[in-house]
Design an enzyme around this catalytic site. Structure first.
Site, PDB file in Angstrom:
ATOM      1  N   CYS A  70     -11.622  -7.467   5.922  1.00  0.00           N
ATOM      2  CA  CYS A  70     -10.524  -6.666   5.727  1.00  0.00           C
ATOM      3  C   CYS A  70      -9.039  -7.330   6.240  1.00  0.00           C
ATOM      4  O   CYS A  70      -8.004  -6.968   5.936  1.00  0.00           O
ATOM      5  CB  CYS A  70     -10.463  -5.243   6.284  1.00  0.00           C
ATOM      6  SG  CYS A  70     -11.656  -4.271   5.535  1.00  0.00           S
ATOM      7  N   HIS A 129      -4.871  -0.851  10.229  1.00  0.00           N
ATOM      8  CA  HIS A 129      -5.854  -1.065   9.045  1.00  0.00           C
ATOM      9  C   HIS A 129      -6.689   0.353   9.205  1.00  0.00           C
ATOM     10  O   HIS A 129      -7.089   1.101   9.880  1.00  0.00           O
ATOM     11  CB  HIS A 129      -6.784  -2.016   9.384  1.00  0.00           C
ATOM     12  CG  HIS A 129      -8.004  -1.936   8.365  1.00  0.00           C
ATOM     13  ND1 HIS A 129      -8.136  -2.207   7.141  1.00  0.00           N
ATOM     14  CD2 HIS A 129      -9.273  -2.052   9.048  1.00  0.00           C
ATOM     15  CE1 HIS A 129      -9.022  -2.008   6.584  1.00  0.00           C
ATOM     16  NE2 HIS A 129      -9.942  -1.980   7.624  1.00  0.00           N
ATOM     17  N   GLU A 144     -12.546  -9.414  -0.176  1.00  0.00           N
ATOM     18  CA  GLU A 144     -14.036  -9.553   0.241  1.00  0.00           C
ATOM     19  C   GLU A 144     -14.899  -9.054  -0.805  1.00  0.00           C
ATOM     20  O   GLU A 144     -15.875  -8.893  -0.741  1.00  0.00           O
ATOM     21  CB  GLU A 144     -14.133  -8.632   1.632  1.00  0.00           C
ATOM     22  CG  GLU A 144     -13.932  -7.208   1.760  1.00  0.00           C
ATOM     23  CD  GLU A 144     -14.207  -6.799   2.741  1.00  0.00           C
ATOM     24  OE1 GLU A 144     -15.521  -6.346   3.232  1.00  0.00           O
ATOM     25  OE2 GLU A 144     -13.354  -6.290   3.832  1.00  0.00           O
TER      26      GLU A 144
END
Length: 385
Positions: free
Chosen positions: A116, A234, A84
């Site tokens: 993400c 994550h 990103e």
């Protein structure tokens, strides 16, 4: 030949982050904040500092360069960059990496963006590609710069780096399941307009959505925590992973073994910070490098704001520990910078405008650098260290 469904996954994995870091306790003092708020409340100790000579391309190329000896040019069919922090709204950063590494011209090259989640999108696309093309290899690179601004609420959750993964049949590290559970919905928890390199975020709302998406996909997956040797999350900051583990404990029984392996999975993230698309895979590396060798199924939860959440599983391959990189050596070799030096590096960023720009050679690091921008074209070079 009939496409393969199983025994495909991560054959090799590598990681890169630039040669500079900031002690977040020193940052806290400079910002008039109790250091415990950063080290305990956010769960960070150190933060990668990214000079202007390093971007998603140079870091991604550096991570992938460590896999070149395992890449067979005759078998490589796909190169994907998940990021990103793209350097162009049209041209894929993967093409710059392809050139820097001297990869064959007979491959598909692309960039994937979904906050993400981009690295996971790349990894699972690569898995499907190899399933449809028996014998092929695919190179997946997750590379990002997490940047929120000086003295902002998100400053302590900055960072940067890259993880590269080589996907093939008969992998030596992790076999990926063909099945996963995904939930997607358009929400506005985090975004970055094309005219700025600093992210915009609704922090509390984003945390709530992360946990809600995790609960949705976990519940729909049919998985039990007892089925898993470890659960990976994550990690935009490590306390976020701890909150997700706490949510899992509300949904299922979490053993002491799972809790201990979670702690192993956040070791590297505490030292590097937020890698956006690579954060989940830095957690995977941290788990495997920071634990004694073990066996079993791993559950991995990927979340990309905006938002997509996906839960998938993988089976560790016996002997995987022989094929891991020495991430600790990379992190230990970095130089600590002061808060003042960090702020100067932060301000010396590539402008979001048409003007020419030259990066500072004093902060060149790694095997590849962005030397500058000329005529609105980025200039990359291989560096002899």
């Amino acid at each position: 030949m009939k496409p393969s469904r199983g025994n495909i996954g991560i054959d090799r994995i590598s990681m890169y982050t630039p040669a500079y870091y900031l002690d977040v306790r020193e940052l806290a003092v400079a910002r008039g904040v109790d250091p415990d708020k950063y080290t305990i409340g956010i769960g960070q100790d150190e933060q990668a500092v990214i000079p202007s000579s390093q971007d998603a391309v140079t870091m991604g190329a550096a991570a992938a360069a460590d896999l070149l000896t395992d890449i067979d040019p005759a078998r490589l069919g796909l190169v994907i960059l998940g990021t990103e922090s793209g350097v162009d709204a049209s041209k894929a950063g993967a093409l710059y990496i392809h050139e820097l590494l001297g990869l064959p011209h007979t491959v598909r090259v692309m960039e994937i963006k979904e906050a993400c989640y981009g690295g996971t999108a790349g990894l699972l696309t690569a898995r499907d590609y190899v399933a449809a093309h028996p014998g092929a290899q695919a190179l997946v690179i997750a590379s990002d710069v997490a940047r929120y601004g000086l003295a902002t609420g998100g400053e302590v959750t900055q960072g940067g780096g890259a993880v590269a993964m080589l996907v093939s049949e008969n992998p030596r590290i992790l076999t990926l399941s063909a099945d996963s559970t995904v939930y997607s919905e358009s929400i506005q928890d985090f975004w970055r307009p094309v005219y700025t390199d600093e992210a915009q975020a609704r922090g509390k709302y984003s945390t709530e959505q992360y946990l809600e998406f995790f609960a949705r996909v976990w519940g729909a997956s049919g998985l039990s925590a007892a089925d898993c040797a470890a659960v990976l999350f994550h990690l935009p900051y490590t306390k976020m992973g701890a909150k997700a583990l706490a949510r899992l404990a509300e949904l299922d029984a979490v053993s002491d073994e799972l809790r201990a392996r979670f702690q192993s999975s956040i070791t590297f993230s505490r030292r590097v910070g937020n890698l956006y698309t690579a954060s989940l895979y830095l957690g995977l590396l941290s788990l495997l490098c920071s634990s004694s060798a073990f066996e079993g199924q791993l559950a991995l939860f990927s979340y990309g704001s905006g938002a997509v959440g996906e839960l998938f599983t993988g089976q560790l391959v016996e002997g995987y520990e022989k094929f891991l990189p020495d991430v600790n050596a990379l992190l230990d070799a970095r130089r600590k910078v002061s808060v003042d030096e960090y702020e100067n590096i932060f301000r010396d960023s590539v402008p979001y405008g048409p003007e020419d720009y030259a990066t500072n050679p004093d902060y060149y690091c790694g095997p590849f650098v962005l030397t500058g921008v000329a005529g609105m074209e980025r200039q990359y070079a291989r560096r002899e260290e």
